[in-house]
Design a protein around this motif. Structure first.
Motif, PDB file in Angstrom:
ATOM      1  N   PRO A 217       0.841  -1.209   0.000  1.00 35.06           N
ATOM      2  CA  PRO A 217       0.000   0.000   0.000  1.00 35.06           C
ATOM      3  C   PRO A 217       0.867   1.247   0.000  1.00 35.06           C
ATOM      4  O   PRO A 217       2.072   1.187   0.285  1.00 35.06           O
ATOM      5  CB  PRO A 217      -0.801  -0.142   1.301  1.00 35.06           C
ATOM      6  N   PRO A 218       0.282   2.402  -0.299  1.00 33.91           N
ATOM      7  CA  PRO A 218       1.096   3.621  -0.397  1.00 33.91           C
ATOM      8  C   PRO A 218       1.854   3.960   0.878  1.00 33.91           C
ATOM      9  O   PRO A 218       2.974   4.465   0.812  1.00 33.91           O
ATOM     10  CB  PRO A 218       0.060   4.701  -0.751  1.00 33.91           C
ATOM     11  N   GLN A 219       1.268   3.693   2.069  1.00 37.23           N
ATOM     12  CA  GLN A 219       1.955   4.081   3.293  1.00 37.23           C
ATOM     13  C   GLN A 219       3.240   3.292   3.518  1.00 37.23           C
ATOM     14  O   GLN A 219       4.131   3.751   4.229  1.00 37.23           O
ATOM     15  CB  GLN A 219       1.047   3.922   4.513  1.00 37.23           C
ATOM     16  N   ALA A 220       3.360   2.118   2.900  1.00 36.03           N
ATOM     17  CA  ALA A 220       4.589   1.345   3.060  1.00 36.03           C
ATOM     18  C   ALA A 220       5.753   1.970   2.317  1.00 36.03           C
ATOM     19  O   ALA A 220       6.908   1.662   2.601  1.00 36.03           O
ATOM     20  CB  ALA A 220       4.377  -0.083   2.573  1.00 36.03           C
ATOM     21  N   LEU A 221       5.487   2.869   1.376  1.00 35.41           N
ATOM     22  CA  LEU A 221       6.556   3.491   0.611  1.00 35.41           C
ATOM     23  C   LEU A 221       7.273   4.563   1.409  1.00 35.41           C
ATOM     24  O   LEU A 221       8.267   5.115   0.947  1.00 35.41           O
ATOM     25  CB  LEU A 221       5.993   4.105  -0.674  1.00 35.41           C
ATOM     26  N   ALA A 253       0.733   2.894  -9.468  1.00 35.08           N
ATOM     27  CA  ALA A 253      -0.022   1.885  -8.746  1.00 35.08           C
ATOM     28  C   ALA A 253      -0.783   0.985  -9.716  1.00 35.08           C
ATOM     29  O   ALA A 253      -1.078   1.359 -10.852  1.00 35.08           O
ATOM     30  CB  ALA A 253      -1.005   2.556  -7.772  1.00 35.08           C
ATOM     31  N   ASP A 254      -1.093  -0.218  -9.233  1.00 40.33           N
ATOM     32  CA  ASP A 254      -1.922  -1.124 -10.015  1.00 40.33           C
ATOM     33  C   ASP A 254      -3.319  -0.524 -10.149  1.00 40.33           C
ATOM     34  O   ASP A 254      -3.896  -0.054  -9.158  1.00 40.33           O
ATOM     35  CB  ASP A 254      -2.001  -2.493  -9.302  1.00 40.33           C
ATOM     36  N   PRO A 255      -3.897  -0.512 -11.347  1.00 37.77           N
ATOM     37  CA  PRO A 255      -5.201   0.152 -11.515  1.00 37.77           C
ATOM     38  C   PRO A 255      -6.337  -0.524 -10.769  1.00 37.77           C
ATOM     39  O   PRO A 255      -7.362   0.106 -10.528  1.00 37.77           O
ATOM     40  CB  PRO A 255      -5.424   0.100 -13.032  1.00 37.77           C
ATOM     41  N   VAL A 256      -6.189  -1.781 -10.385  1.00 41.83           N
ATOM     42  CA  VAL A 256      -7.265  -2.507  -9.695  1.00 41.83           C
ATOM     43  C   VAL A 256      -7.070  -2.471  -8.187  1.00 41.83           C
ATOM     44  O   VAL A 256      -7.962  -2.098  -7.430  1.00 41.83           O
ATOM     45  CB  VAL A 256      -7.345  -3.959 -10.202  1.00 41.83           C
ATOM     46  N   THR A 376      -0.781  -7.063   7.220  1.00 46.66           N
ATOM     47  CA  THR A 376      -1.618  -6.784   6.061  1.00 46.66           C
ATOM     48  C   THR A 376      -1.246  -7.758   4.972  1.00 46.66           C
ATOM     49  O   THR A 376      -0.086  -7.827   4.575  1.00 46.66           O
ATOM     50  CB  THR A 376      -1.405  -5.347   5.558  1.00 46.66           C
ATOM     51  N   LEU A 377      -2.205  -8.525   4.474  1.00 44.34           N
ATOM     52  CA  LEU A 377      -1.954  -9.480   3.419  1.00 44.34           C
ATOM     53  C   LEU A 377      -1.908  -8.750   2.096  1.00 44.34           C
ATOM     54  O   LEU A 377      -2.906  -8.219   1.633  1.00 44.34           O
ATOM     55  CB  LEU A 377      -3.053 -10.546   3.379  1.00 44.34           C
ATOM     56  N   ALA A 378      -0.734  -8.711   1.467  1.00 34.84           N
ATOM     57  CA  ALA A 378      -0.592  -7.995   0.203  1.00 34.84           C
ATOM     58  C   ALA A 378      -0.769  -8.915  -0.988  1.00 34.84           C
ATOM     59  O   ALA A 378      -1.447  -8.590  -1.945  1.00 34.84           O
ATOM     60  CB  ALA A 378       0.771  -7.318   0.131  1.00 34.84           C
ATOM     61  N   ARG A 379      -0.137 -10.086  -0.967  1.00 30.80           N
ATOM     62  CA  ARG A 379      -0.264 -10.966  -2.108  1.00 30.80           C
ATOM     63  C   ARG A 379       0.201 -12.356  -1.717  1.00 30.80           C
ATOM     64  O   ARG A 379       1.299 -12.548  -1.223  1.00 30.80           O
ATOM     65  CB  ARG A 379       0.582 -10.456  -3.288  1.00 30.80           C
ATOM     66  N   GLU A 380      -0.639 -13.330  -1.906  1.00 28.25           N
ATOM     67  CA  GLU A 380      -0.237 -14.708  -1.708  1.00 28.25           C
ATOM     68  C   GLU A 380       0.569 -15.150  -2.916  1.00 28.25           C
ATOM     69  O   GLU A 380       0.450 -14.624  -4.011  1.00 28.25           O
ATOM     70  CB  GLU A 380      -1.466 -15.601  -1.531  1.00 28.25           C
ATOM     71  N   ALA A 381       1.404 -16.183  -2.720  1.00 28.88           N
ATOM     72  CA  ALA A 381       2.227 -16.664  -3.817  1.00 28.88           C
ATOM     73  C   ALA A 381       1.353 -17.194  -4.941  1.00 28.88           C
ATOM     74  O   ALA A 381       0.476 -18.018  -4.722  1.00 28.88           O
ATOM     75  CB  ALA A 381       3.155 -17.773  -3.315  1.00 28.88           C
ATOM     76  N   GLY A 382       1.588 -16.695  -6.140  1.00 29.71           N
ATOM     77  CA  GLY A 382       0.853 -17.160  -7.295  1.00 29.71           C
ATOM     78  C   GLY A 382      -0.551 -16.644  -7.405  1.00 29.71           C
ATOM     79  O   GLY A 382      -1.319 -17.085  -8.242  1.00 29.71           O
ATOM     80  N   ARG A 383      -0.949 -15.666  -6.549  1.00 25.44           N
ATOM     81  CA  ARG A 383      -2.306 -15.137  -6.625  1.00 25.44           C
ATOM     82  C   ARG A 383      -2.262 -13.650  -6.364  1.00 25.44           C
ATOM     83  O   ARG A 383      -1.723 -13.196  -5.373  1.00 25.44           O
ATOM     84  CB  ARG A 383      -3.196 -15.819  -5.575  1.00 25.44           C
TER      85      ARG A 383
END
Length: 387
Positions: A217-221, A253-256, A376-383
């Motif tokens: 997310p933006p705050q992590a930057l 950022a990712d558009p979705v 915070t769950l950002a992205r699981e592997a392969g998903r």
């Protein structure tokens, strides 16, 4: 004649006496001593930087992925590697049918032999004309004709040698070899297919390093970029850990999901952190300057959250609205409403009213501006995340 007292006159006297009694009571109330100041605990506001440990989930990827492809078209006759195989520099990964290229190579060699013979003949003729010219036994046109023939033959030889080099390159391009060591992660062709130049044959993850990739997310930057150390651990085995530094941040950022792709270079990755493994990374997020107050200092007003602020000159309190940024069990993080040096009632604020005098009986330790880490769950592997 005897004097008599009128009943009306007696009633007026009684009323006058009652008024005097009431006025005397009011005078005593006005001169009574003021109420004692209410004892409270206070805290002095000091600014601090809000720090939060943000835990994201990502996966391990190769630092560099290379798509190997042929430079020429042809039919694939051999592909000795498969997905998951390890390759070394110079190892053969695929081969094309080289029959046409071998024929072109033979023709180019024959053309070079013929051109060299022509160069030898024309050079000998020129040398004879040159010797006769020096003795005066030939004419200038014959001499110049021999010179032009020699130069043309040399040019034909240069052209034939260039064509031979091109034929040799095309024959060499029928073999596709790895330019560095790594692991095959994908294949794009099968044996027997006719491929065009540039089509991906195999994809190799080079052995030049590994990255932990997160959708942040933006705050992590705000973690400080490449200077900050990211704590990494394997999701399946938290005991397997490593350190990394932010190597690359996506410019948009990712558009979705509205998250940013962040690549963290892993320093000395342990063997269990293989490609595709799920990993967790702890980012230290730093915010703007804020203040922290004890939870008991927070109260409410019609405008929302508020605190009681003590006026040092008069020792009276006033209710001031504040903007709360974060709630935590250890304190309340306030982003706006308080200034450095303000004295806030930290304990005993339940029965206060505006303008009431207070007496400080102790200073309360300021709350910490570093709440416990949150995951915070950002992205699981392969998903990819679904937002």
């Amino acid at each position: 004649m005897s004097a008599t007292r009128s009943p009306r006159a007696g009633g007026g006297l009684v009323a006058a006496l009652a008024c005097l009694v009431l006025l005397s009571a009011c005078s005593r109330d006005e001169t009574a001593a003021p109420a004692a100041a209410r004892p409270v605990q206070v805290v002095t506001i000091t600014p601090s930087t809000f720090r939060e440990a943000l835990v994201l989930s990502g996966d391990i990827q190769a630092r560099t992925d290379v798509d190997l492809a042929f430079r020429i078209d042809g039919r694939v006759v051999e592909r000795p590697v498969a997905v998951g195989d390890r390759v070394s520099p110079g190892q053969l990964v695929a081969r094309l049918d080289s029959a046409n290229e071998e024929k072109a190579m033979k023709a180019a060699k024959a053309a070079v032999v013929a051109a060299r013979a022509d160069v030898t003949t024309t050079r000998s003729a020129f040398e004879r004309q040159q010797a006769l010219m020096s003795e005066g036994f030939t004419t200038r046109p014959l001499y110049e004709r021999a010179l032009r023939a020699k130069e043309a033959a040399q040019a034909h030889l240069d052209e034939a040698e260039a064509q031979l080099d091109a034929a040799a390159d095309r024959l060499r391009f029928t073999e596709l070899r790895a330019d560095s060591g790594g692991v095959v992660t994908a294949r794009g062709v099968e044996i027997g297919e006719v491929v065009r130049p540039g089509r991906m044959v195999v994809r190799i993850a080079r052995d030049d390093g590994r990255d932990a990739v997160f959708d942040a997310p933006p705050q992590a930057l705000r973690s400080g970029g490449g200077d900050s150390v990211i704590r990494l651990s394997l999701a399946a085995d938290p005991g397997v850990s490593a350190k990394g530094r932010v190597r690359e941040i996506a410019p948009e950022a990712d558009p979705v999901t509205r998250t940013f792709r962040v690549r963290v270079g892993i320093e000395d990755p342990p063997e269990p952190m293989r490609l595709g493994a799920t990993v967790k990374g702890a980012f230290d997020v730093m915010s703007s300057v804020v203040v922290a107050i004890p939870p008991a200092a927070l109260t409410a007003s019609r405008a929302g959250p508020a605190v009681w602020v003590v006026d040092p000159a008069t020792s009276t309190v006033s209710l001031r609205p504040v903007d709360v940024q974060h709630f935590d069990t250890h304190g309340v993080i306030v982003s706006q409403g308080l200034d450095p040096g303000d004295v806030v009632v930290a304990a005993g604020a339940q029965a206060l009213h505006p303008g009431q005098q207070v007496r400080a009986i102790g200073m309360t330790k300021a709350a910490s501006a570093e709440p416990a880490p949150r995951q915070t769950l950002a992205r699981e592997a392969g998903r990819e995340p679904n937002g």
